[in-house]
Write a protein that holds these residues in place. Structure first.
Motif, PDB file in Angstrom:
ATOM      1  N   LEU A  71       0.941  -1.149   0.059  1.00 46.68           N
ATOM      2  CA  LEU A  71       0.156   0.159   0.049  1.00 46.68           C
ATOM      3  C   LEU A  71       1.002   1.411   0.075  1.00 46.68           C
ATOM      4  N   ALA A  72       2.050   1.441  -0.661  1.00 46.94           N
ATOM      5  CA  ALA A  72       2.538   2.249  -0.965  1.00 46.94           C
ATOM      6  C   ALA A  72       1.926   3.462  -1.384  1.00 46.94           C
ATOM      7  N   TYR A  73       0.968   3.448  -2.281  1.00 48.68           N
ATOM      8  CA  TYR A  73       0.207   4.595  -2.710  1.00 48.68           C
ATOM      9  C   TYR A  73      -1.258   4.651  -1.936  1.00 48.68           C
ATOM     10  N   PHE A  74      -1.092   4.529  -0.539  1.00 47.97           N
ATOM     11  CA  PHE A  74      -2.215   4.708   0.401  1.00 47.97           C
ATOM     12  C   PHE A  74      -3.023   5.881   0.221  1.00 47.97           C
ATOM     13  N   ALA A  75      -4.372   5.667  -0.037  1.00 40.40           N
ATOM     14  CA  ALA A  75      -5.349   6.537  -0.191  1.00 40.40           C
ATOM     15  C   ALA A  75      -5.030   7.309  -1.225  1.00 40.40           C
ATOM     16  N   MET A  76      -4.456   6.992  -2.583  1.00 38.18           N
ATOM     17  CA  MET A  76      -4.044   7.697  -3.480  1.00 38.18           C
ATOM     18  C   MET A  76      -5.073   7.553  -5.045  1.00 38.18           C
ATOM     19  N   ASP A  77      -6.014   6.734  -4.708  1.00 33.95           N
ATOM     20  CA  ASP A  77      -7.180   6.628  -5.391  1.00 33.95           C
ATOM     21  C   ASP A  77      -8.149   7.831  -5.403  1.00 33.95           C
ATOM     22  N   PHE A  78      -7.833   9.006  -5.965  1.00 27.87           N
ATOM     23  CA  PHE A  78      -8.361  10.120  -5.672  1.00 27.87           C
ATOM     24  C   PHE A  78      -9.716  10.267  -6.115  1.00 27.87           C
ATOM     25  N   ARG A  79     -10.384   9.226  -6.640  1.00 31.15           N
ATOM     26  CA  ARG A  79     -11.873   9.109  -7.067  1.00 31.15           C
ATOM     27  C   ARG A  79     -12.605   9.269  -5.639  1.00 31.15           C
ATOM     28  N   LYS A  80     -11.966   8.775  -4.557  1.00 33.43           N
ATOM     29  CA  LYS A  80     -12.682   8.670  -3.539  1.00 33.43           C
ATOM     30  C   LYS A  80     -11.846   9.360  -2.387  1.00 33.43           C
ATOM     31  N   ASP A  81     -12.552   9.828  -1.298  1.00 30.25           N
ATOM     32  CA  ASP A  81     -11.992  10.540  -0.426  1.00 30.25           C
ATOM     33  C   ASP A  81     -11.416   9.708   0.945  1.00 30.25           C
ATOM     34  N   TYR A  82     -10.471   9.452   0.998  1.00 32.84           N
ATOM     35  CA  TYR A  82      -9.970   8.371   2.231  1.00 32.84           C
ATOM     36  C   TYR A  82      -9.282   9.291   3.233  1.00 32.84           C
ATOM     37  N   SER A  83      -9.238  10.514   3.277  1.00 38.13           N
ATOM     38  CA  SER A  83      -8.387  11.413   4.171  1.00 38.13           C
ATOM     39  C   SER A  83      -8.944  11.484   5.521  1.00 38.13           C
ATOM     40  N   SER A 108       7.323   7.354   1.726  1.00 41.91           N
ATOM     41  CA  SER A 108       7.764   8.117   0.530  1.00 41.91           C
ATOM     42  C   SER A 108       7.107   8.697  -0.530  1.00 41.91           C
ATOM     43  N   LYS A 109       5.825   7.928  -0.514  1.00 45.61           N
ATOM     44  CA  LYS A 109       4.788   8.107  -1.680  1.00 45.61           C
ATOM     45  C   LYS A 109       3.600   8.848  -0.839  1.00 45.61           C
ATOM     46  N   ALA A 110       2.666   8.069  -0.019  1.00 42.83           N
ATOM     47  CA  ALA A 110       1.761   8.531   0.310  1.00 42.83           C
ATOM     48  C   ALA A 110       1.721   9.860   1.554  1.00 42.83           C
ATOM     49  N   PHE A 111       3.058   9.727   2.282  1.00 46.17           N
ATOM     50  CA  PHE A 111       3.334  10.863   3.045  1.00 46.17           C
ATOM     51  C   PHE A 111       4.303  11.957   2.635  1.00 46.17           C
ATOM     52  N   SER A 112       4.714  11.560   1.510  1.00 47.99           N
ATOM     53  CA  SER A 112       5.769  12.522   0.967  1.00 47.99           C
ATOM     54  C   SER A 112       6.659  12.856   1.815  1.00 47.99           C
ATOM     55  N   TYR A 113       7.542  11.677   2.275  1.00 53.84           N
ATOM     56  CA  TYR A 113       8.583  11.664   3.409  1.00 53.84           C
ATOM     57  C   TYR A 113       9.650  10.865   2.759  1.00 53.84           C
ATOM     58  N   ALA A 114      10.213  11.476   1.772  1.00 52.89           N
ATOM     59  CA  ALA A 114      11.206  10.526   0.869  1.00 52.89           C
ATOM     60  C   ALA A 114      12.561  10.577   1.061  1.00 52.89           C
ATOM     61  N   GLY A 115      12.858  11.364   2.296  1.00 46.44           N
ATOM     62  CA  GLY A 115      14.067  11.699   2.547  1.00 46.44           C
ATOM     63  C   GLY A 115      14.902  10.310   2.818  1.00 46.44           C
ATOM     64  N   GLN A 116      15.100   9.862   4.382  1.00 50.58           N
ATOM     65  CA  GLN A 116      15.520   8.736   4.583  1.00 50.58           C
ATOM     66  C   GLN A 116      14.525   7.771   4.517  1.00 50.58           C
ATOM     67  N   ARG A 117      14.647   6.779   3.910  1.00 54.76           N
ATOM     68  CA  ARG A 117      13.509   5.622   3.691  1.00 54.76           C
ATOM     69  C   ARG A 117      13.027   4.890   4.885  1.00 54.76           C
ATOM     70  N   ILE A 118      11.940   5.023   4.977  1.00 54.61           N
ATOM     71  CA  ILE A 118      11.265   4.210   6.287  1.00 54.61           C
ATOM     72  C   ILE A 118       9.793   4.132   6.013  1.00 54.61           C
ATOM     73  N   GLY A 119       9.461   2.873   6.500  1.00 53.59           N
ATOM     74  CA  GLY A 119       7.987   2.243   6.079  1.00 53.59           C
ATOM     75  C   GLY A 119       7.546   1.478   7.352  1.00 53.59           C
ATOM     76  N   MET A 120       6.047   0.752   7.071  1.00 52.06           N
ATOM     77  CA  MET A 120       5.585   0.197   7.954  1.00 52.06           C
ATOM     78  C   MET A 120       5.074  -1.222   7.537  1.00 52.06           C
ATOM     79  N   VAL A 121       5.327  -2.145   8.505  1.00 52.76           N
ATOM     80  CA  VAL A 121       4.655  -3.514   8.349  1.00 52.76           C
ATOM     81  C   VAL A 121       3.478  -3.890   9.256  1.00 52.76           C
ATOM     82  N   GLY A 122       2.331  -4.258   8.516  1.00 50.06           N
ATOM     83  CA  GLY A 122       1.358  -4.683   9.364  1.00 50.06           C
ATOM     84  C   GLY A 122       1.003  -6.226   9.059  1.00 50.06           C
ATOM     85  N   ILE A 123       0.774  -6.954  10.182  1.00 53.26           N
ATOM     86  CA  ILE A 123       0.620  -8.537   9.954  1.00 53.26           C
ATOM     87  C   ILE A 123      -0.350  -8.795  10.970  1.00 53.26           C
TER      88      ILE A 123
END
Length: 287
Positions: A71-83, A108-123
């Motif tokens: 879900l790197a592009y989380f909430a980026m289907d702009f046809r719906k408002d997931y905000s 880096s994509k959804a939160f525009s925080y592309a400096g030092q790479r960081i992400g999350m894993v949910g399980i």
């Protein structure tokens, strides 16, 4: 992929109910341990529906396959408002339909925080507690979450700075509290894609993946184009003469050979006129 065999197929031709038959044709063979997809998809930018995610989830449970949902592009289907936090509509996810899931979210994509790479894993709790003897071929433990965290995630991310971790934590809290609408910032990608698509179409190009389950493809991080008479590789080379970069769809797992993927992440409004002029010249020279 640590040397393991892999297969892929182009989801675009297997939407809706067709997805079950196609996916099950792989799963029923009994040699698939995990399946990976991104939603929205790279490079097509199609978005899985809840019906399709239910199909994937049901088959994952039936055949004990782990689904890795990017879900790197989380909430980026702009046809719906997931905000809006805590209010529907919510980001569609396979985790609603199976316990066999891992969710990956990049900052880096959804939160525009592309400096030092960081992400999350949910399980899921169920998957985390599961043991698989096959894991001992590569990791010291058969426990899934132990192997995942200490055998894979830790060894590849241990160098991540505390400042980056605190920064992402602050973004997530502000978004969850309704103080930071991160979607408004990334809508810019959709606006860039909307402009770029129009200019490509006006200059003899076609959109390769133009529909999303019966609806026009959304404007987002990527889109795909072709030009009559050129393969994807030939078009990549030809566009470079005009200062336009792209990648051939054949390198992405696509079944289309004639197109390229365009990305708008580094395409700024100050370059709109340049793109229009270059595509106009390209079309004049290739008609």
């Amino acid at each position: 992929m640590i040397g393991l065999k892999q297969v892929n197929f182009d989801i675009y031709n297997h939407r809706g109910p067709k997805l079950r038959e196609k996916l099950e044709s792989y799963f029923r063979q009994g040699n698939i341990s995990a399946a990976l997809f991104s939603n929205p998809n790279n490079p097509t930018w199609i978005c899985f529906t809840d019906e399709e995610l239910r199909i994937i989830g049901e088959l994952a449970t039936k055949y004990d396959v782990v689904i890795v949902e990017d879900l790197a592009y989380f909430a980026m289907d702009f046809r719906k408002d997931y905000s809006v936090p805590g209010q529907p509509p919510f980001q569609p996810t396979v985790s609603n339909y199976t316990d066999n899931y891992i969710i990956i979210i990049s900052s880096s994509k959804a939160f525009s925080y592309a400096g030092q790479r960081i992400g999350m894993v949910g399980i899921s709790d169920k998957l985390a507690a599961s043991d698989f003897e096959g894991l001992k071929q590569y990791y010291p433990s058969a426990n899934f979450v132990t192997a995942l965290v200490f055998g894979a995630i830790y060894t590849t991310t241990v160098g991540n700075a505390h400042s980056t971790q605190y920064g992402l934590a602050a973004i997530l809290k502000a978004a969850s509290d309704g103080e930071f609408n991160f979607v408004e910032y990334v809508k810019e990608y959709g606006e860039r894609a909307k402009f770029a698509k129009r200019v490509f179409l006006e200059n003899g190009f076609d959109i390769v993946y133009d529909m999303d389950d019966g609806s026009p493809i959304a404007d987002g991080f990527y889109f795909t184009v072709s030009y009559p008479g050129y393969t994807g590789e030939e078009l990549v080379a030809e566009l470079l003469y005009y200062g336009i970069s792209a990648i051939a769809l054949s390198t992405t797992g696509s079944e289309r050979t004639e197109g390229v993927r365009a990305c708008v992440s580094f395409f700024h409004r100050s370059q709109f006129a340049d793109l229009e002029a270059r595509l106009k010249l390209f079309n004049e020279n290739h008609r």
